[in-house]
Design an enzyme around this catalytic site. Structure first.
Site, PDB file in Angstrom:
ATOM      1  CB  SER A 161       5.659  -1.713  11.794  1.00 53.17           C
ATOM      2  OG  SER A 161       5.277  -0.371  12.083  1.00 53.17           O
ATOM      3  N   GLY A 195       2.895   2.451  10.761  1.00 54.65           N
ATOM      4  CA  GLY A 195       3.838   3.547  10.594  1.00 54.65           C
ATOM      5  C   GLY A 195       4.574   3.916  11.869  1.00 54.65           C
ATOM      6  CD  GLU A 220      -2.777   5.438   6.848  1.00 48.57           C
ATOM      7  OE1 GLU A 220      -2.794   5.468   5.615  1.00 48.57           O
ATOM      8  OE2 GLU A 220      -1.823   4.946   7.512  1.00 48.57           O
ATOM      9  CG  ASN A 249      -1.697   1.239   1.415  1.00 48.78           C
ATOM     10  OD1 ASN A 249      -1.758   2.077   0.513  1.00 48.78           O
ATOM     11  ND2 ASN A 249      -2.326   1.392   2.569  1.00 48.78           N
ATOM     12  CE  LYS A 287      -0.051   3.232   4.830  1.00 52.32           C
ATOM     13  NZ  LYS A 287       0.074   3.322   6.269  1.00 52.32           N
ATOM     14  CD  GLU A 330      -3.218  -2.397   7.376  1.00 51.21           C
ATOM     15  OE1 GLU A 330      -2.172  -2.663   6.784  1.00 51.21           O
ATOM     16  OE2 GLU A 330      -3.813  -1.318   7.228  1.00 51.21           O
ATOM     17  CG  HIS A 354      -5.715   1.853   5.302  1.00 53.56           C
ATOM     18  ND1 HIS A 354      -5.247   2.793   6.183  1.00 53.56           N
ATOM     19  CD2 HIS A 354      -4.712   0.957   5.125  1.00 53.56           C
ATOM     20  CE1 HIS A 354      -4.007   2.473   6.528  1.00 53.56           C
ATOM     21  NE2 HIS A 354      -3.654   1.368   5.893  1.00 53.56           N
TER      22      HIS A 354
HETATM   23  P1  13P Z   1       3.309   0.515   7.623  1.00 58.15           P
HETATM   24  O1  13P Z   1       3.815  -0.785   7.025  1.00 58.15           O
HETATM   25  O2  13P Z   1       4.023   1.719   7.086  1.00 58.15           O
HETATM   26  O3  13P Z   1       3.228   0.444   9.099  1.00 58.15           O
HETATM   27  O4  13P Z   1       1.782   0.676   7.087  1.00 58.15           O
HETATM   28  C1  13P Z   1       0.898  -0.359   7.250  1.00 58.15           C
HETATM   29  C2  13P Z   1      -0.330  -0.060   6.490  1.00 58.15           C
HETATM   30  O5  13P Z   1      -1.101   0.805   6.849  1.00 58.15           O
HETATM   31  C3  13P Z   1      -0.587  -0.825   5.255  1.00 58.15           C
HETATM   32  O6  13P Z   1      -1.881  -0.610   4.781  1.00 58.15           O
END
Ligand code: 13P
Length: 252
Positions: free
Chosen positions: A212, A173, A97, A9, A11, A167, A95
């Protein structure tokens, strides 16, 4: 045996040139991989170009979001049919976010999920608890609600087509990965919840871990019996780390 999925992903990263450069490296270095389903999810602006670059390869393309209507006066939105037209086969839905910053709820997730399935896209539905929810012991309650309400009304044959991504919000992150045991515990519980509604087909539904995921923790995560893949953020932005993650060493 469920085929593992490793999905990147991206982002809100990568302009067109950067996106093409990254997928060129991926397709050159991952062409021999047959035992893992590989997916990349670039931003909307790069979807069509990335899909064209990956056409005929073993790497699929996912949208990071979509709206549930097929077309209409919905300024700023992208429909499932537009994702398909751009070359996507998958779409990430709900997601954390999107839930946190853009007001997505289990109700909107449910509408998007049904629209994605109708369009023939494979939805990757994200669930997961915040740190506060975990600390108050609510992890399973939160995840169960997200799954029950997000997947409400789906027939077992439809459920079979979806991919779930667990997740934990506190691990995204932050560099804090859930321990393999913490992840496995939730994955196993998700399997039980979906079996209650989907019955036997639940066995075929893949549950990815996200938060992560890095080259140095993927092997142990993938060795857990109920972890069927990973949804990778930061480490999917560089070819080298994503390639290593796709080439995880499985000791299941
Ligand atoms: P990270 O791997 O940067 O922690 O992000 C995870 C994520 O949100 C994947 O959709």
């Amino acid at each position: 045996m469920r085929k593992p999925i490793i999905a990147g992903n991206w982002k809100m990263y990568k302009n067109l040139g950067e996106a093409i450069e990254l997928v060129r490296q991926l397709k050159e270095n991952l062409a021999d991989v047959v035992s893992v389903e590989i997916v990349v999810s670039p931003p909307f602006t790069a979807l069509a170009a990335v899909a064209a670059e990956l056409s005929g390869t073993n790497i699929s393309v996912a949208g990071q979001n979509m709206y549930w209507e097929e077309a209409g006066a919905f300024t700023g939105e992208v429909s499932p049919l537009m994702l398909k037209d751009a070359g996507c086969t998958h779409v990430i839905i709900g997601h954390s976010e999107r839930r946190q910053f853009f007001g997505e709820t289990d109700t909107t997730v449910n509408k998007k999920l049904k629209a994605a399935l109708k369009a023939g896209l494979t939805p990757i539905v994200c669930v997961g608890e915040t740190l506060e929810e975990r600390e108050f012991g609510g992890t399973m309650k939160v995840v169960e609600k997200q799954i029950r309400e997000g997947l409400e009304g789906l027939a077992p044959q439809e459920m079979e087509k979806i991919v779930i991504a667990y997740e934990p919000v506190w691990a995204i992150g932050t560099g804090k990965t859930a321990t393999p045991q913490q992840a496995e515990e939730v994955h196993e519980a998700i399997g039980t919840i979906i079996a209650q509604t989907a019955g036997g087909v639940a066995r075929n539904i893949r549950i990815l871990y996200g938060g992560s995921v890095k080259p140095d923790n993927i092997d142990v995560l993938m060795s857990q019996p109920n972890i069927d893949g990973a949804l990778v953020g930061g480490a999917s932005l560089q070819a080298e780390s994503f390639i290593r993650i796709v080439r995880f060493k499985n000791s299941k």
